[in-house]
Structures are given as C-alpha cells and as structure tokens.
Design an enzyme around this catalytic site. Structure first.
Site, PDB file in Angstrom:
ATOM      1  N   ALA A  73       0.851  -1.199   0.000  1.00 40.66           N
ATOM      2  CA  ALA A  73       0.000   0.000   0.000  1.00 40.66           C
ATOM      3  C   ALA A  73       0.884   1.247   0.000  1.00 40.66           C
ATOM      4  CB  ALA A  73      -0.925  -0.009   1.203  1.00 40.66           C
ATOM      5  N   HIS A  74       1.639   1.432  -1.081  1.00 40.39           N
ATOM      6  CA  HIS A  74       2.609   2.530  -1.124  1.00 40.39           C
ATOM      7  C   HIS A  74       1.932   3.893  -0.944  1.00 40.39           C
ATOM      8  CE1 HIS A  74       5.941  -0.059  -2.125  1.00 40.39           C
ATOM      9  NE2 HIS A  74       5.406  -0.446  -3.269  1.00 40.39           N
TER      10      HIS A  74
END
Length: 354
Positions: A265-266
C-alpha cells in the site's frame, strides 16, 4: 480511528493538493483522500512516472470523475528536470494504461454515474503554476501530498521560492532508508519515484519547508493481501470492483518479484499519514539524494548528533522520515473508506480550485 474522531477532524479538514502519476496504487490513495472527512482535496496535479504524461493525465481525469471530485486537474512534467532522454515507464508494474488494463472500465463507470457525467478537461495552467496559485491564495493552509516523481514540486519552488514558507507541510511517498533492510525497488538502493528525478527530489528535501517522507521502510510493511482486496468487490459503487480488477495486474507483479500474495500500500500510506500521523514513527534529520554513480537515487538521512564538521547535509533543514508504521491502522483506514456510514464528506462541498 472511530467515526467520532473522524467527525471531529472533519470540522477543519486539511486542504490538499495531490501530485500523482496514476498508477494503480495512486488510484487507491486518491479514493481514500477523496472519501476521508479529515482531508479536503483542492486539486490534482499529474506527473510522468507510472506512465507517460498522456497516460497519467487521462487516468487522473477519469479518477476525478469516478470519485466525483470537482477539482482542477492540471498536467505536469513529462520528464525530469535535467534528463531529456527517452524514458521507459512502469507498464510492467501498472499495465500499458497505468490502471492494470482496466482504465476503459473506469471511464465507463465514471460516465455511467449520471446522465450528465463527464470526464473533466485539464486545467489551463501547468501543474507547477496551479500549485503556486493555490498555495499563495491560502498561505499556511495547503498540504502537498506527492506520490510520484517530485518534478512538479521542484518546478514550483523554482518559479516561486516563497511558497516554501507558505505550505503547511509536504508529504512524499518515496525513498528508502534501509530500515529493516527495506532498500530500493529499482536499484539496490533507489526507490522508483526518487530515481525518476533525483535532482528534483534533492531540491524538495533540502528546501526550507516541512517534509515527511513515507518511504519503502513503511510502505512495504503495509500489505493488502488478496483476501483484503477481494473484500472490496461490490463496495463503493463501481469503485470496489474497479480496484479489485486493477490490482490483479499489480498483484501478479509483486508475486513475481517479491513472492507476496497481495500488494504494498505505497501511496495509500502517504494519505494515511495525513489522516493519522500517530500511526507512524518518525526520525528527524536532513535528507539528501545521491546524484551520481551506482547509488544514484539513494535517499540518505543524517540523523546523527551534529559534530560541527561540514558535510553535504550541513545547512539543510531537518526533515521527518517514517521508520515505523502500525500497518493494521493503515489497512483499517482504507477499508473504512468503503463503508457507506463513513461518507461524511457529503455534508460539505467538494474542494474549490483557484
């Protein structure tokens, strides 16, 4: 965060300019930003990175329509500050259309929201000009959240250095500092957004404004597993189905390179920091970017006590680097964005552009 806390924060939502290169994880981040009452999206600015500027422009316009955000969308830099060479974009990660092969599906979904639905046109101003205009219109208010190469922010600083004293804060998804052996994802030491324009990143990190860097040190700790992604289906109108389908390509990439059965989940982690900074552990110190050789694009923070010796970090402002995260809190925030009862943004107008 419970609904009571969210409602309390929504009394004075944080005005945000979202600088992005959409991008599958950008699309996920923008949905959280658009939905959460603690944030007030004022504009979207595009940059090259996960695709060409033509691809990222189209995707930003589609996503603004799909997420029903009536804000300016401005085209930004097509390439880095000092490198005019032809570039290879991240189609192997995000697909040729930047959205896992389902950009057309997202566009159809956006146009199907109402009989009068339209994909918005681009703002007449270039991204860096729009940034300067909005920051100057509300000194001390605007937070810049940048989840692509930092070229637009660097160009804005070059055009009007005074914005550094007028921005509330800058939140950057980028870089890697080696925490828990989290290093580069393009080279052994360089992260994608930074290596796409190291000169711009160094200019942004050394400017006299407050920067929080949400790098791979924490984003690779936040994994959306396949079961989590599958649970989005049928939620958020057409959005959950779109994101599930878009992430099929993204998940295949990460399984092939890192062996995980999910995705990192950058970019959503950067939005999560804006909403719930207490979920992150920070470390203070000036940050520089390596410009040459095999370490080009490496982000390096000097967090030692000052010794008086002159170094490349001397005279640079201390910035904040995220070195720890409560991953479950980030995942809960994103999931909450799909809860119909959480739609607290409907009682206030969409973000207003200049």
């Amino acid at each position: 965060m419970n609904d009571q806390k969210a409602a309390k924060k929504s009394t004075h939502p944080m005005p945000v300019i979202f600088d992005t290169d959409p991008g599958i994880d950008d699309a996920m981040a923008l949905y959280l930003l658009a939905r959460h009452p603690a944030l007030d999206l004022r504009a979207i600015t595009t940059v090259f990175g996960n695709g060409s500027i033509e691809v990222t422009n189209r995707n930003a316009r589609i996503l603004a329509a799909l997420y029903q955000q009536q804000v300016p969308v401005a085209a930004g830099a097509a390439g880095p500050l000092h490198d005019n060479a032809l570039r290879e974009f991240s189609s192997h990660v995000h697909g040729d259309d930047g959205l896992g092969g389902v950009a057309d599906l997202a566009e159809r979904a956006a146009l199907g929201l109402s009989p009068n639905a339209q994909i918005p046109a681009l703002d007449a101003r270039p991204a860096h000009q729009l940034i300067c205009d909005l920051v100057n219109a509300e000194p001390g208010a605007i937070t810049l959240i940048a989840v692509g190469p930092l070229t637009n922010l660097a160009l804005a600083l070059r055009q009007d250095p005074s914005i550094a004293s007028k921005v509330h804060q800058v939140i950057v998804m980028g870089g890697a500092f080696g925490t828990a052996a989290r290093c580069g994802n393009v080279t052994p030491v360089a992260e994608a957004n930074v290596i796409n324009d190291p000169e711009a990143a160094d200019l942004v990190f050394t400017a006299d404004w407050p920067v929080v860097i949400v790098g791979l040190d924490v984003t690779q700790e936040v994994v959306m597993e396949e079961s989590y992604l599958a649970s989005l289906q049928g939620r958020g109108g057409a959005v959950g189905d779109f994101l599930w389908q878009a992430t099929r390509h993204y998940q295949d990439f990460y399984y092939g390179c890192d062996g995980i059965k999910g995705i990192y989940a950058h970019d959503a982690s950067a939005i999560a920091y804006a909403i719930e900074p207490e979920a992150f552990t920070l470390r203070s110190g000036p940050v520089r970017v390596a410009m040459e050789g095999i370490a080009r694009g490496q982000t390096i923070q000097d967090f030692r006590k000052p010794s008086g010796a002159q170094t490349p970090w001397s005279g640079c402002p201390a910035q904040q680097v995220c070195i720890g995260v409560q991953a479950e809190r980030v995942l809960a925030l994103f999931d909450q964005a799909f809860d119909p009862a959480f739609d607290l943004n409907t009682d206030r107008p969409a973000g207003q552009g200049a």
